[in-house]
Design a protein around this motif. Structure first.
Motif, PDB file in Angstrom:
ATOM      1  N   THR A  93      53.737  41.026  43.959  1.00 51.82           N
ATOM      2  CA  THR A  93      54.913  41.895  44.016  1.00 51.82           C
ATOM      3  C   THR A  93      54.995  42.746  42.755  1.00 51.82           C
ATOM      4  N   ASP A  94      55.712  43.859  42.878  1.00 50.34           N
ATOM      5  CA  ASP A  94      55.901  44.748  41.728  1.00 50.34           C
ATOM      6  C   ASP A  94      57.345  44.640  41.217  1.00 50.34           C
ATOM      7  N   ALA A  95      57.710  45.528  40.308  1.00 57.80           N
ATOM      8  CA  ALA A  95      59.035  45.481  39.686  1.00 57.80           C
ATOM      9  C   ALA A  95      60.168  45.703  40.683  1.00 57.80           C
ATOM     10  N   GLU A  96      59.875  46.341  41.819  1.00 58.49           N
ATOM     11  CA  GLU A  96      60.879  46.566  42.864  1.00 58.49           C
ATOM     12  C   GLU A  96      60.868  45.446  43.904  1.00 58.49           C
ATOM     13  N   ASN A  97      60.114  44.381  43.624  1.00 56.74           N
ATOM     14  CA  ASN A  97      59.953  43.231  44.512  1.00 56.74           C
ATOM     15  C   ASN A  97      59.316  43.622  45.857  1.00 56.74           C
ATOM     16  N   LYS A  98      58.517  44.689  45.832  1.00 55.52           N
ATOM     17  CA  LYS A  98      57.764  45.122  47.001  1.00 55.52           C
ATOM     18  C   LYS A  98      56.345  44.562  46.875  1.00 55.52           C
ATOM     19  N   GLU A  99      55.625  44.509  47.982  1.00 55.89           N
ATOM     20  CA  GLU A  99      54.249  44.003  48.001  1.00 55.89           C
ATOM     21  C   GLU A  99      53.274  45.164  48.196  1.00 55.89           C
ATOM     22  N   PRO A 100      52.867  45.811  47.100  1.00 52.73           N
ATOM     23  CA  PRO A 100      51.992  46.975  47.229  1.00 52.73           C
ATOM     24  C   PRO A 100      50.545  46.629  47.580  1.00 52.73           C
ATOM     25  N   ILE A 101      50.191  45.358  47.467  1.00 48.35           N
ATOM     26  CA  ILE A 101      48.823  44.938  47.718  1.00 48.35           C
ATOM     27  C   ILE A 101      48.845  43.574  48.408  1.00 48.35           C
ATOM     28  N   PHE A 102      47.962  43.407  49.390  1.00 48.09           N
ATOM     29  CA  PHE A 102      47.780  42.115  50.039  1.00 48.09           C
ATOM     30  C   PHE A 102      46.452  41.557  49.558  1.00 48.09           C
ATOM     31  N   VAL A 103      46.448  40.296  49.135  1.00 44.87           N
ATOM     32  CA  VAL A 103      45.213  39.646  48.691  1.00 44.87           C
ATOM     33  C   VAL A 103      45.069  38.313  49.407  1.00 44.87           C
ATOM     34  N   ARG A 104      43.871  38.057  49.866  1.00 42.33           N
ATOM     35  CA  ARG A 104      43.512  36.746  50.410  1.00 42.33           C
ATOM     36  C   ARG A 104      42.404  36.207  49.513  1.00 42.33           C
ATOM     37  N   ALA A 105      42.630  35.038  48.938  1.00 41.21           N
ATOM     38  CA  ALA A 105      41.662  34.448  48.011  1.00 41.21           C
ATOM     39  C   ALA A 105      41.110  33.140  48.579  1.00 41.21           C
ATOM     40  N   VAL A 106      39.815  33.083  48.736  1.00 40.58           N
ATOM     41  CA  VAL A 106      39.150  31.881  49.222  1.00 40.58           C
ATOM     42  C   VAL A 106      38.316  31.317  48.074  1.00 40.58           C
ATOM     43  N   TRP A 107      38.633  30.083  47.708  1.00 38.97           N
ATOM     44  CA  TRP A 107      37.934  29.386  46.624  1.00 38.97           C
ATOM     45  C   TRP A 107      37.094  28.269  47.207  1.00 38.97           C
ATOM     46  N   ALA A 108      35.977  27.985  46.550  1.00 41.08           N
ATOM     47  CA  ALA A 108      35.107  26.885  46.940  1.00 41.08           C
ATOM     48  C   ALA A 108      34.911  25.981  45.728  1.00 41.08           C
ATOM     49  N   TRP A 109      34.488  24.756  45.989  1.00 43.05           N
ATOM     50  CA  TRP A 109      34.101  23.866  44.905  1.00 43.05           C
ATOM     51  C   TRP A 109      32.873  23.077  45.341  1.00 43.05           C
ATOM     52  N   THR A 110      32.002  22.837  44.390  1.00 45.06           N
ATOM     53  CA  THR A 110      30.782  22.082  44.617  1.00 45.06           C
ATOM     54  C   THR A 110      30.567  21.138  43.446  1.00 45.06           C
ATOM     55  N   PRO A 111      29.767  20.106  43.630  1.00 43.28           N
ATOM     56  CA  PRO A 111      29.521  19.200  42.504  1.00 43.28           C
ATOM     57  C   PRO A 111      28.801  19.927  41.366  1.00 43.28           C
ATOM     58  N   LYS A 112      29.142  19.546  40.129  1.00 45.23           N
ATOM     59  CA  LYS A 112      28.443  20.104  38.971  1.00 45.23           C
ATOM     60  C   LYS A 112      26.994  19.682  39.026  1.00 45.23           C
ATOM     61  N   ARG A 113      26.130  20.556  38.550  1.00 44.20           N
ATOM     62  CA  ARG A 113      24.709  20.207  38.464  1.00 44.20           C
ATOM     63  C   ARG A 113      24.473  19.503  37.135  1.00 44.20           C
ATOM     64  N   SER A 114      23.644  18.483  37.158  1.00 49.19           N
ATOM     65  CA  SER A 114      23.387  17.748  35.912  1.00 49.19           C
ATOM     66  C   SER A 114      22.397  18.436  35.024  1.00 49.19           C
TER      67      SER A 114
END
Length: 164
Positions: free
Chosen positions: A143-164
Motif C-alpha cells: 500500500t501507499d500513503a493513500e492506503n491504495k494498492e498500486p502494485i500487486f505482488v505474489r511471492a513464492v519462496w522455497a526452502w531446501t536442505p543446506k549443502r554440507s
C-alpha cells in the motif's frame, strides 16, 4: 526436520524480549547487517512476528523513479523483505530459504511512502517447520500513503536442505 535454529531465529528470540517499541527497530538493524541491500535502501521493519511482518520505505530522492514516486524495484524489494523474513523465521536452521518466483502487476501510480504487509497461515508455518523442503506462497499487500494498492505482488519462496 531438525530443531536446529537459524541465525535469524536466534536473533528474533533475542529481540522478541524487547519492549514492542524497540523490537522492530532492533530487528531492522540486525536484518540490515545480514542483507546489505535492505540497509542501504533505507527499508525498515515496522512490525515483525513469525507470522506477520510489515516493511516500509520512505519516498526519498534516492529510491525514486523519474516521476518522483518510489521506484518499481524498491516496491518489489519491500515485498521480498517482508515475505522473506517470515520464511527465514520459520524454516529449520538446516534449510536455505530462496525466492523462487515473484509475480508483479503494476496497477496505478503510487503516492508517498510504501508499506508491505506479509502474513503466513498456521498451516504454512507448520509445513515450513516440519518438511525438509518445499515451497510456500506468502501473502503480501503493498500500500501507499493513500492506503491504495498500486502494485500487486505474489511471492513464492522455497526452502531446501543446506549443502554440507
Amino acid at each position: 526436520m531438525s530443531n536446529n535454529k537459524s541465525m535469524l531465529q536466534k536473533v528474533y528470540a533475542q529481540v522478541d524480549k524487547l519492549p514492542a517499541a524497540l523490537k522492530a527497530k532492533a530487528f531492522t538493524v540486525i536484518f540490515g547487517r545480514a542483507v546489505k541491500y535492505f540497509r542501504t535502501s533505507g527499508l525498515r521493519f515496522e512490525w515483525i512476528e513469525p507470522n506477520h511482518s510489515i516493511v516500509v520505505i520512505k519516498n526519498r530522492k534516492y529510491v525514486q523513479n523519474h516521476i518522483g514516486t518510489v521506484h518499481a524495484v524498491a516496491m518489489i524489494m519491500i515485498a521480498e523483505s517482508a515475505t522473506g523474513a517470515l520464511v527465514g523465521l520459520n524454516v529449520s536452521g538446516n534449510a536455505v530459504p530462496v525466492i523462487k518466483r515473484m509475480e508483479v502487476d503494476y496497477r496505478k501510480r503510487a503516492s508517498g511512502d510504501m508499506r508491505a504487509e506479509a502474513m503466513l497461515t498456521s498451516e504454512q508455518i507448520t509445513m515450513m517447520q516440519t518438511e525438509e523442503r518445499g515451497e510456500v506462497d506468502v501473502a503480501v499487500t503493498i500500500t501507499d500513503a493513500e492506503n491504495k494498492e498500486p502494485i500487486f505482488v505474489r511471492a513464492v519462496w522455497a526452502w531446501t536442505p543446506k549443502r554440507s
